[in-house]
Scaffold this active site. Structure first.
Site, short mmCIF file in Angstrom:
data_model
loop_
_atom_site.label_atom_id
_atom_site.label_comp_id
_atom_site.label_asym_id
_atom_site.label_seq_id
_atom_site.Cartn_x
_atom_site.Cartn_y
_atom_site.Cartn_z
CG ASP A 1 -2.17 0.86 0.98
OD1 ASP A 1 -2.22 1.59 -0.02
OD2 ASP A 1 -3.08 0.83 1.84
CB CYS B 1 -8.64 -23.32 20.46
SG CYS B 1 -8.66 -21.57 20.07
N1 GUN Z 1 -6.50 0.90 3.26
C1 GUN Z 1 -7.78 0.94 3.71
N2 GUN Z 1 -8.55 1.75 2.91
C2 GUN Z 1 -7.72 2.21 1.95
C3 GUN Z 1 -7.93 3.09 0.82
O1 GUN Z 1 -9.02 3.60 0.57
N3 GUN Z 1 -6.83 3.32 0.03
C4 GUN Z 1 -5.59 2.77 0.29
N4 GUN Z 1 -4.59 3.03 -0.54
N5 GUN Z 1 -5.39 1.95 1.34
C5 GUN Z 1 -6.45 1.68 2.16
ZN ZN Z 2 -8.63 -21.38 17.81
#
Ligand code: GUN
Ligand code: ZN
Length: 338
Positions: free
Chosen positions: A90, A281
């Site tokens: 990301d 568990c």
């Molecule tokens: N992680 C959770 N929501 C988003 C989003 O809208 N854009 C990006 N790039 N990462 C995220």
């Molecule tokens: Zn478990």
């Protein structure tokens, strides 16, 4: 290079499919566990041993980290993480939504994601808050779309770049976003800015936003629900046509002493027994789990097990043609979901 998706079988709008990224494949629906390099409760190698084919981590953390930046650039993410499956990164958009700004541009983050050898790169989209008015949402969507277009121009149409769909809570803006992202040629499309909806149990809005995006996205695009989350809503999201989930929930809940089930989560202090058949568990009583020195890690392992078992259950329901029954059952776990 390039990202391809193939649907192999389906029920409602849910599908079992195959995502191909370069030479690697991922069976969908799939969970991409979130890896925070600063707090690895479960290592990527252990995840791989549990059958995880793809994970997601945050390139922004690596780009800003004294400890990791140079290593990521010289070794590449796969060696650094010790994971040879698909690694998605990301961009820093999440930090953008929390802190209001980031010290990186769209092309800088994409170049960095390329240079650390990420398999799937995410541009610097703007996750518009569901509280934003129409004008702000429209302006932010225009910026996101401009950045997606820039990404294609600078890195080429074959670069493995995701095309996030934004548009806040406005159905027509989500439809517009889906149409434009498709027009730009993206075949891997995360639906963004839904975390605040899920956190506040606004499932009606979640459904309207996802359905709006799905109406205009290509049926052959792989759809990732960004930041989802809790396994209790995976069946519903799959039925709407989402193929991938990424989740930090297994680790965040573990840190917070919470034990996931497909119906909801328990505080570990509330548990009289452990209603699960995973290795953790079966080898601990509720009391032992509460007082274990490595409680966070044990909870994270249990939480992952539950999450992965739910994905497998969903795949089987698609094969059996019983996804609707599963959605119905899961949605009874929470009044807002029902
Ligand atoms: N992680 C959770 N929501 C988003 C989003 O809208 N854009 C990006 N790039 N990462 C995220
Ligand atoms: Zn478990």
């Amino acid at each position: 290079m390039g990202i391809a998706f193939e649907s192999l079988s389906s029920d409602i709008a849910g599908r079992c499919g195959r995502l191909t990224v370069g030479k690697k494949t991922v069976r969908t629906p799939a969970l991409l566990p979130v890896i925070n390099p600063h707090l690895p409760l479960v290592t990527p190698k252990e995840l791989q041993a549990m059958g995880i084919e793809a994970l997601i981590t945050n390139a922004y953390i690596f780009s800003q980290s004294k400890q990791f930046r140079e290593r990521a650039l010289s070794e590449g993410l796969h060696r650094l993480l010790d994971f040879d499956g698909v690694v998605m990164t990301d961009s820093g958009s999440f930090q953008l939504s929390v802190y209001g700004q980031v010290s990186i541009t769209n092309t800088e983050t994409l170049s960095f994601q390329r240079d650390i050898q990420s398999d799937i790169w995410v541009p610097l989209d703007i996750p518009t808050s569901p509280g934003s008015d129409r004008k702000t949402t429209e302006e932010e969507l225009a910026v996101t779309l401009q950045r997606l277009s820039e990404a294609k121009e600078v890195f080429g149409s074959d670069a493995p770049i995701a095309g996030p769909v934004q548009g806040g809570i406005f159905e027509d803006l989500r439809e517009r976003a889906g149409r434009e992202v498709t027009g730009l040629g993206f075949s891997f499309c995360p639906i963004g800015a839904v975390v605040p909806l899920m956190e506040s149990y606004r499932y009606r809005d979640l459904v309207s936003v996802v359905m709006a995006a799905k109406r205009t996205l290509s049926p052959s695009a792989c759809i990732h629900l960004f930041g989802a989350g809790h396994p209790s809503m995976f069946a519903l999201a799959t039925a709407m046509g989402c193929d991938l989930f990424d989740s930090a929930a297994y680790a965040l809940y573990a840190k917070d002493g919470r034990y996931l089930t497909v119906h909801g989560s328990y505080r570990i202090n509330e548990l009289a027994d452990l209603p699960c058949a995973c290795a953790v568990c079966r080898s601990h009583t509720a009391e032992e789990l509460r007082s274990a020195p490595d409680r966070e890690r044990l909870l994270a392992l249990h939480n992952l097990h539950v999450t992965l078992a739910e994905i497998a259950r969903i795949r089987q329901a698609i094969a059996d043609g019983t996804l609707w029954e599963l959605v119905d059952e899961r949605c009874r776990g929470h009044p807002q979901l029902l």
